[in-house]
Scaffold this motif. Structure first.
Motif, short mmCIF file in Angstrom:
data_model
loop_
_atom_site.label_atom_id
_atom_site.label_comp_id
_atom_site.label_asym_id
_atom_site.label_seq_id
_atom_site.Cartn_x
_atom_site.Cartn_y
_atom_site.Cartn_z
N MET A 1 24.45 33.75 42.63
CA MET A 1 24.18 34.83 41.69
C MET A 1 25.47 35.25 41.01
O MET A 1 26.57 35.07 41.55
N GLU A 2 25.34 35.84 39.81
CA GLU A 2 26.50 36.32 39.07
C GLU A 2 26.72 37.80 39.40
O GLU A 2 25.79 38.61 39.36
N ILE A 3 27.94 38.14 39.75
CA ILE A 3 28.29 39.52 40.08
C ILE A 3 29.53 39.93 39.31
O ILE A 3 30.22 39.08 38.73
N THR A 4 29.80 41.22 39.32
CA THR A 4 31.05 41.74 38.74
C THR A 4 32.02 42.06 39.86
O THR A 4 31.66 42.74 40.83
N ALA A 5 33.24 41.57 39.73
CA ALA A 5 34.24 41.81 40.76
C ALA A 5 35.57 42.16 40.12
O ALA A 5 35.88 41.74 39.00
N ALA A 6 36.37 42.96 40.84
CA ALA A 6 37.74 43.25 40.42
C ALA A 6 38.63 42.18 41.03
O ALA A 6 38.87 42.18 42.25
N VAL A 7 39.10 41.28 40.21
CA VAL A 7 39.86 40.13 40.71
C VAL A 7 41.36 40.44 40.61
O VAL A 7 41.84 40.91 39.57
N ALA A 8 42.07 40.17 41.70
CA ALA A 8 43.52 40.33 41.72
C ALA A 8 44.15 38.99 41.39
O ALA A 8 43.89 37.98 42.04
N ARG A 9 44.99 38.98 40.36
CA ARG A 9 45.64 37.75 39.91
C ARG A 9 47.15 37.91 39.89
O ARG A 9 47.82 37.65 38.90
N GLY A 10 47.69 38.37 41.01
CA GLY A 10 49.13 38.50 41.14
C GLY A 10 49.57 39.94 41.30
O GLY A 10 48.85 40.89 40.97
N ALA A 11 50.80 40.08 41.82
CA ALA A 11 51.31 41.40 42.19
C ALA A 11 51.45 42.34 41.02
O ALA A 11 51.19 43.54 41.13
N HIS A 12 51.86 41.84 39.87
CA HIS A 12 52.21 42.73 38.76
C HIS A 12 51.19 42.71 37.63
O HIS A 12 51.47 43.17 36.53
N VAL A 13 50.00 42.21 37.94
CA VAL A 13 48.92 42.15 36.96
C VAL A 13 47.82 43.11 37.41
O VAL A 13 47.42 43.08 38.58
N PRO A 14 47.32 43.97 36.55
CA PRO A 14 46.24 44.88 36.96
C PRO A 14 45.00 44.11 37.41
O PRO A 14 44.80 42.95 37.04
N PHE A 15 44.17 44.76 38.21
CA PHE A 15 42.88 44.18 38.55
C PHE A 15 42.10 43.93 37.26
O PHE A 15 42.12 44.75 36.34
N SER A 16 41.40 42.81 37.20
CA SER A 16 40.56 42.53 36.03
C SER A 16 39.11 42.43 36.46
O SER A 16 38.79 41.74 37.44
N LEU A 17 38.24 43.13 35.75
CA LEU A 17 36.81 43.06 36.03
C LEU A 17 36.26 41.78 35.42
O LEU A 17 36.33 41.59 34.20
N GLU A 18 35.74 40.91 36.27
CA GLU A 18 35.30 39.60 35.83
C GLU A 18 33.92 39.28 36.40
O GLU A 18 33.52 39.81 37.44
N THR A 19 33.21 38.40 35.71
CA THR A 19 31.95 37.87 36.23
C THR A 19 32.27 36.65 37.08
O THR A 19 32.90 35.69 36.61
N VAL A 20 31.89 36.70 38.36
CA VAL A 20 32.13 35.59 39.28
C VAL A 20 30.81 35.21 39.93
O VAL A 20 29.83 35.95 39.88
N THR A 21 30.80 34.06 40.57
CA THR A 21 29.61 33.56 41.23
C THR A 21 29.70 33.81 42.73
O THR A 21 30.73 33.54 43.35
N LEU A 22 28.62 34.35 43.30
CA LEU A 22 28.53 34.61 44.73
C LEU A 22 27.43 33.74 45.32
O LEU A 22 26.31 33.70 44.80
N GLU A 23 27.75 33.03 46.40
CA GLU A 23 26.79 32.15 47.05
C GLU A 23 25.63 32.94 47.67
O GLU A 23 25.73 34.15 47.90
N ASP A 24 24.56 32.23 47.99
CA ASP A 24 23.46 32.83 48.76
C ASP A 24 23.90 33.01 50.21
O ASP A 24 24.80 32.33 50.70
N PRO A 25 23.24 33.93 50.94
CA PRO A 25 23.63 34.17 52.34
C PRO A 25 23.41 32.93 53.21
O PRO A 25 22.40 32.24 53.10
N ARG A 26 24.37 32.69 54.08
CA ARG A 26 24.20 31.71 55.14
C ARG A 26 23.36 32.36 56.24
O ARG A 26 23.09 33.56 56.20
N PRO A 27 22.95 31.59 57.27
CA PRO A 27 22.05 32.14 58.30
C PRO A 27 22.54 33.44 58.95
O PRO A 27 21.73 34.31 59.25
#
Length: 363
Positions: A1-27
Motif C-alpha cells: 500500500m502507498e503511505i505518507t512518511a517523513a523520510v530522513a535523508r541525512g543529518a543536515h536535511v529536513p525531514f521530507s514528506l514522501e509517498t512510500v510503499t509499505l508491505e502487507d503484514p507478515r503472519p
C-alpha cells in the motif's frame, strides 16, 4: 500500500514528506493507522547518524488504530486502539524473565533499520527505505509492527496525549518506579528535565517521593518542573549545583537520575548523592568517562544503567494510563501538538528547547 512518511535523508536535511510503499503484514505483524506520534531525542540522534544513501523512517512513540492483523496474531483485532512501544523477541532468557528492554536481540529489532531478518517493509520506487525503527517507524500514516510492540488500550484513552508513553515517558517514569523505587522519606535529584526528566518527576510525585530536586539550564523548564511538583529547582549553570542539591536534600540525594548523557553532569550527579545513594543513567552519550572510585568504595554509592525504564510495557503502560486518568500524570503540561506536515517545526522547537515534548497528529 502507498503511505505518507517523513523520510530522513541525512543529518543536515529536513525531514521530507514522501509517498512510500509499505508491505502487507507478515503472519506475526499488525498494520496500524497512526493517529499521533511523539518526537523523541533518539529520533533526531538516529537521523544524524544514518547517511543520505540510507534513507530511514524513524518515530517510535506511535499511537493509533489497528487496520489489519497477520494470520498468527492473537489478542489484537482490527479497530483496537493501541499504543506502540519498542520491539523485543519474547524468546530469549531476558524476555522470559520479564525484562524485555534488555532483550538479547534489542539492537537488531530496534535500531538496525529493518526486521530481525534485516528486511524492511518500506520502499520507494523499488528501492529500500530503512524502517522498523523501534519496531515502528511511526513517522508515517501507517506502521507495520510486530505484535509484541502493541499495547491495547480502552477506546476512551486520548491517543494524542498518551502517544509518548511507549518510550520517553516510560523511560523516565520507569527509572524512578521500577529501578530506584524511592519512598516518602527519600530524595531524588533529576538532572535534565526534558521529556524523560519530566516523566520521572511526575512519576516521583505520583508515588509520593519525599523531596524532588530538578536541575536544568532552562528557566522555562524549571518553572514547569516547579508546577509539576519539584520541591526545589536549581540552575544547572550555577557553580555550586552539587552544594545546592546536598543542602536541598539534607545531606545528599538518596537517588539521582541523569537524562543528559553529559559526562560533567553525570559526575555532578554522583557527587550530589549521599552515602549509599544510587545514580541511574538513561541517556546515550560518550562511550567512556572517568569515575572517582572513592565515591563507590568509600561511600557505597552505585551507578546503574537503565533502558526503557526497565519495565514490561504490557504492565507499566496501563499504570501510566491509570495515573493520567486520575490526574496524577498531566502529560499535557509538557506537550505541544503539531500537524504532521509541520514535523520540521516540531523538531526545531524541540532542539531549541521551546517545546519539551512535541507530538505530531496524523491527518
Amino acid at each position: 500500500m502507498e503511505i505518507t512518511a517523513a523520510v530522513a535523508r541525512g543529518a543536515h536535511v529536513p525531514f521530507s514528506l514522501e509517498t512510500v510503499t509499505l508491505e502487507d503484514p507478515r503472519p506475526g505483524e499488525v498494520l496500524v493507522r497512526i493517529v499521533a506520534t511523539g518526537v523523541c531525542h533518539t529520533d533526531l540522534v538516529t537521523k544524524s547518524v544514518f547517511p543520505p544513501e540510507l534513507p530511514i523512517v524513524v518515530g517510535h512513540e506511535g499511537a493509533g488504530i489497528v487496520e489489519r492483523v497477520g494470520s498468527e496474531v492473537t489478542g489484537i483485532a482490527p479497530g483496537d486502539h493501541v499504543l506502540l512501544t519498542y520491539a523485543s523477541c519474547g524468546d530469549c532468557p531476558r524476555c522470559a524473565a520479564g525484562t524485555p528492554s534488555y532483550c538479547e536481540n534489542f539492537v537488531i529489532l530496534n535500531t538496525s533499520g529493518g526486521r530481525s531478518d534485516f528486511t524492511s517493509a518500506l520502499s520507494k520506487d523499488g528501492e529500500r527505505v530503512m524502517g522498523a525503527f523501534f519496531g515502528q517507524s511511526s513517522f508515517a500514516s501507517y506502521a507495520l509492527v510486530p505484535a509484541r510492540t502493541i499495547v491495547v488500550v480502552d477506546e476512551d484513552v486520548d491517543l494524542v496525549a498518551t502517544a509518548p508513553f511507549g518510550c520517553g515517558v516510560q523511560t523516565g517514569a520507569g527509572a524512578v518506579t521500577n529501578v530506584m523505587r524511592p519512598g516518602p522519606d527519600d530524595s531524588l535529584a533529576i538532572f535534565g528535565v526534558g521529556g524523560v526528566g519530566m516523566a520521572a518527576l511526575m512519576a516521583a510525585r505520583a508515588i509520593g517521593v519525599g523531596t524532588i530536586v530538578a536541575v536544568d539550564l532552562s528557566a522555562e523548564r524549571l518553572a514547569v518542573a516547579k508546577e509539576l511538583g519539584a520541591d526545589v529547582t536549581i540552575d544547572g549553570a550555577a557553580e555550586d549545583v552539587v552544594a545546592q542539591v546536598i543542602a536541598a536534600t539534607g545531606g545528599g540525594a538518596h537517588f539521582a537520575l541523569d537524562t543528559t548523557a553529559l559526562n560533567p553532569v553525570i559526575a555532578k550527579g554522583l557527587e550530589a548523592l549521599r552515602p549509599l545513594g544510587t545514580l541511574v543513567l538513561v541517556g546515550l552519550g560518550e562511550a567512556t568517562m572517568e569515575v572517582e572510585i572513592g565515591h563507590l568504595t568509600g561511600n557505597g554509592k552505585a551507578i546503574r544503567g537503565c533502558i526503557e525504564g526497565s519495565v514490561d510495557p504490557q504492565q507499566f503502560i496501563p499504570q501510566l494510563l491509570a495515573w493520567h486518568r486520575e490526574g496524577k500524570f498531566p502529560i499535557e503540561k509538557i506537550s505541544k501538538v503539531y500537524p504532521f506536515a509541520q514535523i520540521n517545526d516540531a523538531v526545531a522547537d524541540a532542539e531549541r528547547g521551546s517545546t519539551i515534548k512535541p507530538i505530531l497528529i496524523l491527518p
